[in-house]
Write an enzyme that holds these catalytic residues in place. Structure first.
Site, mmCIF file in Angstrom:
data_model
loop_
_atom_site.group_PDB
_atom_site.id
_atom_site.type_symbol
_atom_site.label_atom_id
_atom_site.label_comp_id
_atom_site.label_asym_id
_atom_site.label_seq_id
_atom_site.Cartn_x
_atom_site.Cartn_y
_atom_site.Cartn_z
ATOM 1 N N ASP A 85 58.282 107.593 70.785
ATOM 2 C CA ASP A 85 58.569 106.232 71.239
ATOM 3 C C ASP A 85 58.820 106.190 72.734
ATOM 4 O O ASP A 85 59.565 107.022 73.270
ATOM 5 C CB ASP A 85 59.845 105.715 70.554
ATOM 6 C CG ASP A 85 59.538 104.886 69.336
ATOM 7 O OD1 ASP A 85 58.424 104.316 69.244
ATOM 8 O OD2 ASP A 85 60.417 104.793 68.452
ATOM 9 N N GLU A 184 56.547 96.302 61.267
ATOM 10 C CA GLU A 184 57.933 96.421 60.792
ATOM 11 C C GLU A 184 58.499 95.055 60.399
ATOM 12 O O GLU A 184 58.347 94.060 61.130
ATOM 13 C CB GLU A 184 58.820 97.036 61.898
ATOM 14 C CG GLU A 184 60.283 97.145 61.461
ATOM 15 C CD GLU A 184 61.142 98.065 62.309
ATOM 16 O OE1 GLU A 184 60.617 98.701 63.240
ATOM 17 O OE2 GLU A 184 62.356 98.134 62.015
HETATM 18 O O1 KIV Z 1 62.373 104.312 66.237
HETATM 19 C C1 KIV Z 1 61.874 104.435 65.113
HETATM 20 O O2 KIV Z 1 62.287 105.265 64.310
HETATM 21 C C2 KIV Z 1 60.788 103.530 64.756
HETATM 22 C C3 KIV Z 1 60.368 103.465 63.325
HETATM 23 C C4 KIV Z 1 61.456 103.047 62.449
HETATM 24 C C5 KIV Z 1 59.120 102.715 63.128
HETATM 25 O O3 KIV Z 1 60.257 102.879 65.595
#
Ligand code: KIV
Length: 267
Positions: A85, A184
């Site tokens: 991310d 989501e």
């Molecule tokens: O940060 C995360 O774990 C996520 C998932 C829940 C999709 O973005």
């Protein structure tokens, strides 16, 4: 010998109707365990902020933290594709920042792809990262980095106008060059429509069964969370109980002088 999953394998799975499995990991041992179990994608999620660091949301997570956790996960895995991310404010300011920060996650962290939140308004950002050959996963619907705009973690797309916007977001993410997208917290019918309307895989979380794959947070599926558990989470184990029991037994035995025994001591 098996080789690591690539973004091409993930695309082929949608075409072949094979469900894509995704779990989050933030450290070496969990990455090892899920890799050995055959997970397709490990997501180094910014959920690390909530489940690992104890923040209320993902906003405080830094790029340095994401690099650190990504390194551990890459070292612990051999077969899964590693997606990391991009944390809040690492891609929102301008294209140069977005490219530099995505590049750091790949170069310093070892990620194979990055994920960022948003639809039409981040399409250009997705494109600019894809243009420097870093694969991108989109993330639309309930986007936790927008918690203050959404007024909390609320299901998105229940009203017709919102649903139309999510369909437009999905198209924009696909056209910008993302190779997959997370859906989501949206109604399952809407997730099905999105999944049917795009050629790239959709990975659902709280978006029903008709996505091309599913993602959950590892702490949630193992019952390792002390906080509220959302409706879409299924607990596959309760390791909190096992951990607490182990810790209590250790404390009891040390207090009672039962540990260490001769077996645990050197001559
Ligand atoms: O940060 C995360 O774990 C996520 C998932 C829940 C999709 O973005």
């Amino acid at each position: 010998m098996k080789s690591r999953k690539t973004i091409l394998d993930v695309g082929a799975m949608k075409e072949q109707g094979e469900k894509i499995t995704v779990l989050t990991a933030y450290d070496y041992p969990f990455a090892q365990l899920m890799d050995a179990a055959g997970i397709d994608i490990i997501l180094v999620g910014d959920s690390v902020g909530s489940v690992f660091s104890g923040y209320d949301n993902t906003l405080p997570v830094t790029l340095e933290e994401m690099i650190y956790h990504t390194r551990a996960v890459v070292r612990g895995s051999q077969l899964a594709l590693i997606v990391t991310d991009m944390p809040f404010m690492s891609y929102q300011v301008d294209a140069r920042d977005a490219r530099l920060n995505a590049g750091r996650l790949v170069k310093e962290g070892g990620a194979h792809a990055v994920k960022l939140e948003g639809g039409e308004h981040v399409a250009e950002t997705i494109r600019t990262i894809v243009d420097i050959d870093i694969p991108v996963v989109g993330h639309i619907g309930l986007t936790p980095q927008s918690i203050h705009r959404m007024g909390g973690f609320r299901v998105q797309g229940r009203q017709e106008e919102q649903a139309r916007k999510i369909l437009a977001d999905a198209k924009a993410v696909e056209e910008a060059g993302a190779f997959a997208m997370v859906l989501e917290g949206i109604p399952r019918d809407l997730a099905r429509q999105v999944t049917e309307s795009v050629s790239i895989p959709t990975i659902g979380i709280g978006a029903g069964a008709e996505c091309d794959g599913q993602v959950l947070v590892i702490h949630d599926i193992l019952g390792l969370c002390d906080k509220y558990s959302p409706k879409f989470v299924k607990c596959y184990a309760d390791i909190s109980g096992t951990i607490s029991e182990g810790i209590s037994n250790y404390i009891k035995e040390v207090k009672a002088g039962e540990f260490p025994t001769l077996d645990h001591s050197f001559k």
